[in-house]
Design an enzyme around this catalytic site. Sequence first.
Site, PDB file in Angstrom:
ATOM      1  N   LYS A  40     -33.303   4.480  17.162  1.00 18.81           N
ATOM      2  CA  LYS A  40     -34.405   4.485  17.995  1.00 18.81           C
ATOM      3  C   LYS A  40     -34.284   5.073  19.419  1.00 18.81           C
ATOM      4  CE  LYS A  40     -36.600   1.851  14.931  1.00 18.81           C
ATOM      5  NZ  LYS A  40     -35.404   2.182  13.754  1.00 18.81           N
ATOM      6  N   GLU A 100     -37.692  -1.190  27.047  1.00 12.00           N
ATOM      7  CA  GLU A 100     -39.059  -0.474  26.991  1.00 12.00           C
ATOM      8  C   GLU A 100     -40.089  -1.184  27.464  1.00 12.00           C
ATOM      9  OE1 GLU A 100     -40.270   2.437  23.465  1.00 12.00           O
ATOM     10  OE2 GLU A 100     -40.888   0.512  22.862  1.00 12.00           O
ATOM     11  N   ARG A 103     -40.089   6.963   4.984  1.00 16.48           N
ATOM     12  CA  ARG A 103     -40.114   6.453   3.719  1.00 16.48           C
ATOM     13  C   ARG A 103     -41.454   6.111   3.192  1.00 16.48           C
ATOM     14  NH1 ARG A 103     -41.409   1.510   5.083  1.00 16.48           N
ATOM     15  NH2 ARG A 103     -40.087   0.494   6.738  1.00 16.48           N
TER      16      ARG A 103
END
Length: 451
Positions: A116, A200, A298
């Site tokens: 990430k 974050e 995906r």
Amino acid sequence: MFDSLLVANRGEIARRVIRTAKRMGLRTIAVYSEVDADLPFVLEADEAVLIGPANPAESYRNAAAVLAAAKATGAAAVHPGYGFLSENTDFARDVVEAGLIWVGPSPAAITAMGDKIAARNLMAAAGVPVAPGTEDPVTTAADASAAAESIGYPVMIKASAGGGGMGMAVVSDPALMAAEYEKVTAFAGRLFGDPSVFVERYFPRVRHVEVQILGLADGRVVALGERDCSVQRRNQKVAEETPSPALTAPVRAQMLDAARKAGEAVDYQGAGTVEFLLAPGHDGETATEFFFLEMNTRLQVEHPITEAVLGIDLVEAQLRIAAGEDPGFDPDALTVTGHAIELRINAEDSKRFLPGPGAIREWVEPVGEGIRVDAGYAEGTTVTPSYDSLMAKVIVHGPDREAALALARTAVAGFTVVGPKSNLAFHAELLDNAEFVSGDYDTALVARMRA
């Protein structure tokens, strides 16, 4: 087009992939664990191979066993579905090195988006908006506190290798930072094998909107519209809709463009999803600011609502692209028609969402124009505690949002599950919730419903 496909998954997604593959004339191969032997996906495949006991590590996450089954049955290609091995770089690489076709993006793309922190930095460099946050892992609670002070509370601590709504914590009080940091790093180390975290900015009122992308065989990346996934419990989705009621036309165009850039940055091929947080703008009300959250390399659980409003088959597109063909439709000629909603029917109670597996004594699916059910179970089968609680998905498609809501209410009322617990009562409540019906809701909706 190749002639055979092994589906390296279980339940409703395996059944859904097998359905399209069989329609395309492919020989289908299922792999299954001991407790799944009587599930529909096993019975509907042309061949089925037992790969291990219930424990996912010994069956569906056992890359060696899945690859051995592919070789033994002469499969030409492998479709990973979602979860399990679908975003496992090593497995994707092993499939390719074995001379088989991997139905998904390149191992390099999976790697690039799997971390990430690296993904955030890559997206920022590509011109995709990212939320204020750290560019490198924070390795101590003190560093996390310093980062939070710089970003401004509240913040979220997130596992770098996390996903699926797991490995994160909101911190609003500086006094709680050290404890939450230790919790998330310990959890990330146990579940993902990587304790790295980053900090974050956290948005108290935010929507979760994702864009379906498709990387074509000719190298182009196209965006196929958005899905609003803001109805969540414990940071995990339970209902989705498209188009998003929150997006204005200008913001939608900006978000689709950002998603295309994200896909192009990693030379993406096949179906994927770029997820964004949509926050109120400077006026505090209009949703105009959006930030990159993550990319799922995906097929998504909620892909059927995109299929419904566009009239396409995303699994067919995946298979065709993997074979080097066009997706089976002209991406530039697609038009969104109507509104679609998906409801996840889980084996869990409707109040606290605690799992309640069990043998299914009665199973009646709703039918009717505009109603689709993708189910992993049937009457006489058993939902075990070994896997995710998802039993089925109800997808409805109407000419507008109001009609789709009415269809969804009809479908929920017409669905009967006796044996395991189900969240059907929750969905009935959601569909009559004034906030949800208005379209003006956010990711804290379910928490407010249960306050």
